[in-house]
Design a protein around this motif. Structure first.
Motif, mmCIF file in Angstrom:
data_model
loop_
_atom_site.group_PDB
_atom_site.id
_atom_site.type_symbol
_atom_site.label_atom_id
_atom_site.label_comp_id
_atom_site.label_asym_id
_atom_site.label_seq_id
_atom_site.Cartn_x
_atom_site.Cartn_y
_atom_site.Cartn_z
ATOM 1 N N VAL A 1 0.858 -1.180 0.000
ATOM 2 C CA VAL A 1 0.000 0.000 0.000
ATOM 3 C C VAL A 1 0.896 1.232 0.000
ATOM 4 C CG1 VAL A 1 -1.759 1.309 1.250
ATOM 5 C CG2 VAL A 1 -1.858 -1.202 1.194
ATOM 6 N N CYS A 2 0.773 2.053 -1.037
ATOM 7 C CA CYS A 2 1.622 3.240 -1.151
ATOM 8 C C CYS A 2 0.909 4.309 -1.965
ATOM 9 C CB CYS A 2 2.952 2.885 -1.828
ATOM 10 S SG CYS A 2 4.077 4.285 -2.004
ATOM 11 N N ASP A 3 0.825 5.480 -1.415
ATOM 12 C CA ASP A 3 0.262 6.640 -2.108
ATOM 13 C C ASP A 3 1.414 7.399 -2.750
ATOM 14 O OD1 ASP A 3 -0.955 8.943 -2.964
ATOM 15 O OD2 ASP A 3 -1.652 9.598 -0.993
ATOM 16 N N VAL A 4 1.523 7.365 -4.081
ATOM 17 C CA VAL A 4 2.650 8.011 -4.756
ATOM 18 C C VAL A 4 2.570 9.524 -4.660
ATOM 19 C CG1 VAL A 4 3.041 6.098 -6.341
ATOM 20 C CG2 VAL A 4 1.518 7.961 -7.020
ATOM 21 N N GLY A 5 1.448 10.043 -4.196
ATOM 22 C CA GLY A 5 1.335 11.476 -3.965
ATOM 23 C C GLY A 5 1.956 11.922 -2.652
ATOM 24 N N LYS B 1 -3.638 17.468 -4.979
ATOM 25 C CA LYS B 1 -3.588 16.007 -5.013
ATOM 26 C C LYS B 1 -3.408 15.506 -6.441
ATOM 27 C CE LYS B 1 -3.823 12.154 -2.676
ATOM 28 N NZ LYS B 1 -2.817 11.812 -1.651
ATOM 29 N N THR B 2 -4.095 16.139 -7.377
ATOM 30 C CA THR B 2 -3.947 15.761 -8.781
ATOM 31 C C THR B 2 -2.511 15.954 -9.241
ATOM 32 O OG1 THR B 2 -6.240 16.401 -9.235
ATOM 33 C CG2 THR B 2 -4.781 16.186 -11.128
ATOM 34 N N GLN B 3 -1.936 17.113 -8.908
ATOM 35 C CA GLN B 3 -0.560 17.394 -9.310
ATOM 36 C C GLN B 3 0.414 16.436 -8.638
ATOM 37 O OE1 GLN B 3 0.259 19.561 -11.662
ATOM 38 N NE2 GLN B 3 -1.842 20.235 -11.930
ATOM 39 N N HIS B 4 0.191 16.136 -7.361
ATOM 40 C CA HIS B 4 1.098 15.254 -6.629
ATOM 41 C C HIS B 4 1.121 13.857 -7.229
ATOM 42 C CE1 HIS B 4 1.407 17.663 -2.604
ATOM 43 N NE2 HIS B 4 2.031 18.229 -3.609
ATOM 44 N N ILE B 5 -0.057 13.314 -7.533
ATOM 45 C CA ILE B 5 -0.112 11.938 -8.053
ATOM 46 C C ILE B 5 0.297 11.884 -9.519
ATOM 47 C CG2 ILE B 5 -1.670 10.026 -8.577
ATOM 48 C CD1 ILE B 5 -3.182 10.639 -6.038
ATOM 49 N N ILE C 1 -8.597 21.193 -16.702
ATOM 50 C CA ILE C 1 -7.354 21.957 -16.618
ATOM 51 C C ILE C 1 -6.329 21.266 -15.738
ATOM 52 C CG2 ILE C 1 -6.330 24.109 -15.764
ATOM 53 C CD1 ILE C 1 -8.825 25.559 -16.703
ATOM 54 N N ASP C 2 -6.756 20.791 -14.557
ATOM 55 C CA ASP C 2 -5.804 20.180 -13.639
ATOM 56 C C ASP C 2 -5.212 18.904 -14.225
ATOM 57 O OD1 ASP C 2 -8.302 18.971 -13.476
ATOM 58 O OD2 ASP C 2 -8.034 18.357 -11.387
ATOM 59 N N TYR C 3 -6.053 18.083 -14.862
ATOM 60 C CA TYR C 3 -5.575 16.829 -15.446
ATOM 61 C C TYR C 3 -4.642 17.089 -16.625
ATOM 62 C CZ TYR C 3 -5.702 12.122 -17.455
ATOM 63 O OH TYR C 3 -5.353 10.882 -17.958
ATOM 64 N N CYS C 4 -5.046 17.963 -17.526
ATOM 65 C CA CYS C 4 -4.240 18.238 -18.720
ATOM 66 C C CYS C 4 -2.881 18.835 -18.369
ATOM 67 C CB CYS C 4 -4.986 19.171 -19.669
ATOM 68 S SG CYS C 4 -6.463 18.429 -20.413
ATOM 69 N N ALA D 1 -2.772 7.512 -11.502
ATOM 70 C CA ALA D 1 -3.262 8.827 -11.933
ATOM 71 C C ALA D 1 -4.640 9.057 -11.352
ATOM 72 C CB ALA D 1 -3.311 8.919 -13.454
ATOM 73 N N VAL D 2 -5.026 10.323 -11.289
ATOM 74 C CA VAL D 2 -6.373 10.680 -10.853
ATOM 75 C C VAL D 2 -6.971 11.666 -11.837
ATOM 76 C CG1 VAL D 2 -5.971 10.261 -8.403
ATOM 77 C CG2 VAL D 2 -5.493 12.522 -9.347
ATOM 78 N N VAL D 3 -8.279 11.579 -12.002
ATOM 79 C CA VAL D 3 -9.041 12.562 -12.776
ATOM 80 C C VAL D 3 -9.968 13.249 -11.805
ATOM 81 C CG1 VAL D 3 -10.668 12.929 -14.648
ATOM 82 C CG2 VAL D 3 -8.946 11.150 -14.852
ATOM 83 N N HIS D 4 -9.784 14.550 -11.632
ATOM 84 C CA HIS D 4 -10.553 15.251 -10.603
ATOM 85 C C HIS D 4 -12.019 15.395 -10.964
ATOM 86 C CE1 HIS D 4 -11.528 18.930 -8.047
ATOM 87 N NE2 HIS D 4 -11.320 17.947 -7.211
#
Length: 279
Positions: free
Chosen positions: A95-99, A143-147, A187-190, A126-129
């Protein structure tokens, strides 16, 4: 003396470009020798579900020695790990959160101690907000940027040095065609994917002089997975969602043939060209 050197460089530069073009053309025409994965330890972030799960199955199917799964949901990781183990391939999950930077470095240390050196790193998490910029809170955007972005910096920093020591390794990024051709409302995802693309492009060039260590960046259109449920495409008949099994297969094949960049499907090249000509 300096003028002579500059003149020589100016004359040789077009010849170097021509040589590179000829090498690239010859490489495309010649049959690829596929890498044997029998000695490789593969770590897949976001490996419990979606494309990550299919990647784990595909690497196991094509002969990887060991599979390591990272993710945030233990239930999904355990189920995927059990499925891979039933095929006869050694599989582990953590279990590891890459963010979370500290968590990445700590779990990387645990992996080295319990499993061994990672030789293929697949940055898939990856995450899609799913909300507009104005309706998003700052924590969700971070969180989006971190992951999607910083997580790849941290995982690569954790495992790449040992690959360079061994002169054996591969860094893979499951990115998105949206890193090259953005859409409104994401915007955050792109932006996070564009940043990850620039990171991989720079890393790929930087490793050209490092024998045995290479990179692959996968740029798929939206895939038929849980993460993209509810996403609507303007012309669904022309641009149907990709099959995750196909994306996984093409990714592993790109690693085995040492292909630096893969656009899925190939028709997305036209989308990028049209976008660039529109501005």
């Amino acid at each position: 003396m300096m003028d002579v050197k500059m003149l020589c460089c100016a004359v040789l530069f077009p010849l170097q470009i021509l040589l590179c073009v000829l090498k690239a053309a010859a490489r495309r025409l010649m049959p690829h020798k596929r890498r044997d994965l029998g000695v490789d330890v593969v770590l897949i972030t976001g490996g419990g579900r979606g494309i990550g799960r299919h990647l784990a199955k595909e690497f196991a199917k094509q002969g990887a020695k060991k599979i390591i799964l990272w993710g945030r949901t233990e239930k999904c990781l355990r189920e995927t790990c059990e499925e891979i183990s039933l095929t006869g391939t050694e599989c582990h999950y953590f279990v590891c959160d890459v963010g979370n930077r500290e968590e990445v470095y700590e779990q990387a240390k645990v992996v080295r101690e319990k499993v061994g050196d990672v030789t293929i790193l697949v940055n898939n998490a990856a995450v899609v907000h799913g909300k507009s910029l104005m309706n998003s809170d700052d924590d969700a955007l971070l969180k989006t940027q971190h992951i999607n972005t910083l997580g790849q910096f941290w995982t690569t920093k954790a495992f790449l040095p040992r690959m360079l020591e061994l002169r054996h390794g591969h860094v893979v990024c499951i990115n998105s065609i949206l890193s090259l051709s953005s859409i409104p409302g994401a915007i955050d995802y792109c932006t996070s994917k564009a940043s990850a693309y620039a990171f991989m492009e720079s890393l790929t060039l930087g490793l050209l002089d490092c024998p045995g260590v290479d990179c692959t960046t996968i740029l798929p259109f939206h895939t038929d997975t849980e993460m993209f449920q509810g996403m609507r495409v303007r012309f669904p008949q022309l641009f149907p969602p990709l099959n995750p099994e196909m994306v996984a297969h093409r990714t592993v094949d790109a690693v085995r043939t040492n292909t630096a960049f893969v656009v899925l499907p190939w028709t997305m090249h036209f989308l990028v060209i049209l976008k660039r000509s529109a501005f």
